[in-house]
Enzyme design. Structure first.
Site, PDB file in Angstrom:
ATOM      1  N   HIS A  59      20.259 -32.715 -15.735  1.00 29.62           N
ATOM      2  CA  HIS A  59      19.341 -33.022 -14.646  1.00 29.62           C
ATOM      3  C   HIS A  59      17.901 -32.933 -15.161  1.00 29.62           C
ATOM      4  O   HIS A  59      17.656 -32.427 -16.267  1.00 29.62           O
ATOM      5  CB  HIS A  59      19.556 -32.065 -13.460  1.00 29.62           C
TER       6      HIS A  59
HETATM    7  P1  TYD Z   1      23.069 -25.873 -11.576  1.00 32.77           P
HETATM    8  O1  TYD Z   1      21.687 -26.358 -11.325  1.00 32.77           O
HETATM    9  O2  TYD Z   1      24.178 -26.857 -11.419  1.00 32.77           O
HETATM   10  O3  TYD Z   1      23.134 -25.240 -13.019  1.00 32.77           O
HETATM   11  P2  TYD Z   1      22.879 -25.965 -14.456  1.00 32.77           P
HETATM   12  O4  TYD Z   1      21.546 -26.593 -14.385  1.00 32.77           O
HETATM   13  O5  TYD Z   1      22.888 -24.859 -15.458  1.00 32.77           O
HETATM   14  O6  TYD Z   1      23.971 -26.948 -14.688  1.00 32.77           O
HETATM   15  O7  TYD Z   1      23.350 -24.639 -10.612  1.00 32.77           O
HETATM   16  C1  TYD Z   1      24.627 -24.143 -10.357  1.00 32.77           C
HETATM   17  C2  TYD Z   1      24.686 -23.570  -8.934  1.00 32.77           C
HETATM   18  O8  TYD Z   1      23.811 -22.448  -8.797  1.00 32.77           O
HETATM   19  C3  TYD Z   1      24.284 -24.573  -7.876  1.00 32.77           C
HETATM   20  O9  TYD Z   1      25.195 -24.421  -6.795  1.00 32.77           O
HETATM   21  C4  TYD Z   1      22.919 -24.111  -7.415  1.00 32.77           C
HETATM   22  C5  TYD Z   1      22.911 -22.635  -7.708  1.00 32.77           C
HETATM   23  N1  TYD Z   1      21.591 -22.114  -8.099  1.00 32.77           N
HETATM   24  C6  TYD Z   1      20.871 -21.342  -7.205  1.00 32.77           C
HETATM   25  O10 TYD Z   1      21.295 -21.091  -6.064  1.00 32.77           O
HETATM   26  N2  TYD Z   1      19.673 -20.857  -7.597  1.00 32.77           N
HETATM   27  C7  TYD Z   1      19.148 -21.105  -8.822  1.00 32.77           C
HETATM   28  O11 TYD Z   1      18.030 -20.628  -9.137  1.00 32.77           O
HETATM   29  C8  TYD Z   1      19.891 -21.943  -9.721  1.00 32.77           C
HETATM   30  C9  TYD Z   1      19.350 -22.280 -11.076  1.00 32.77           C
HETATM   31  C10 TYD Z   1      21.107 -22.413  -9.318  1.00 32.77           C
END
Ligand code: TYD
Length: 132
Positions: free
Chosen positions: A49
């Site tokens: 992303h």
């Molecule tokens: P995600 O953005 O998919 O992680 P990555 O970028 O490492 O692939 O986040 C995974 C899950 O965690 C998603 O359901 C959102 C949640 N999340 C939060 O609630 N707060 C946060 O600060 C972050 C980074 C993720």
């Protein structure tokens, strides 16, 4: 030009061991509003992303992992393997994180609270956004 911007974090280590101190608007070029950490990743790649406004600094506290950064024109990658180096990730950078070592503990500092509306999770939408 490289997308890799590494910050040397201040290390106050001495004969007793290492001590890194991190302060908002000092070595980190923004006010830290949130931090999160990733561990026990089972070597599953993640990220995939970009953020519209969010800035982040990634610090690999233990082990190693590879960041691939992409601004829609250039791609650069770096293996993060030091708790004294911070990788600055500006907004509108597509990031993929791979090759997690089993013991990897990855700390992320961010300048905003969590906001799903700030995410671009579709690569084509990201390319469209950076080309306008
Ligand atoms: P995600 O953005 O998919 O992680 P990555 O970028 O490492 O692939 O986040 C995974 C899950 O965690 C998603 O359901 C959102 C949640 N999340 C939060 O609630 N707060 C946060 O600060 C972050 C980074 C993720």
């Amino acid at each position: 030009m490289s997308l890799i911007q590494l910050i040397d974090l201040p290390n106050f280590g001495d004969q007793r061991g290492e001590l890194v101190a991190i302060e908002s608007n000092q070595s980190i070029p923004f006010e830290i509003k949130r931090l999160y950490y990733i561990f026990k990743t089972k070597n599953q790649s993640r990220g995939f992303h970009a953020h519209i406004n969010l800035k982040q600094v990634a610090i690999c506290l233990k082990g190693s992992c590879r960041f691939v950064l992409d601004n829609g024109h250039l791609k650069d990658e770096i293996l993060l393997a030091s708790p004294t180096k911070g990788l600055l990730i500006e907004s509108l950078i597509w990031r993929e994180i791979r090759d997690f070592s089993d013991d990897c503990v990855l700390l992320i500092l961010a300048n905003e609270h969590y906001n799903e509306n700030d995410y671009i999770r579709n690569y084509q939408a990201f390319l469209n956004k950076v080309s306008t």
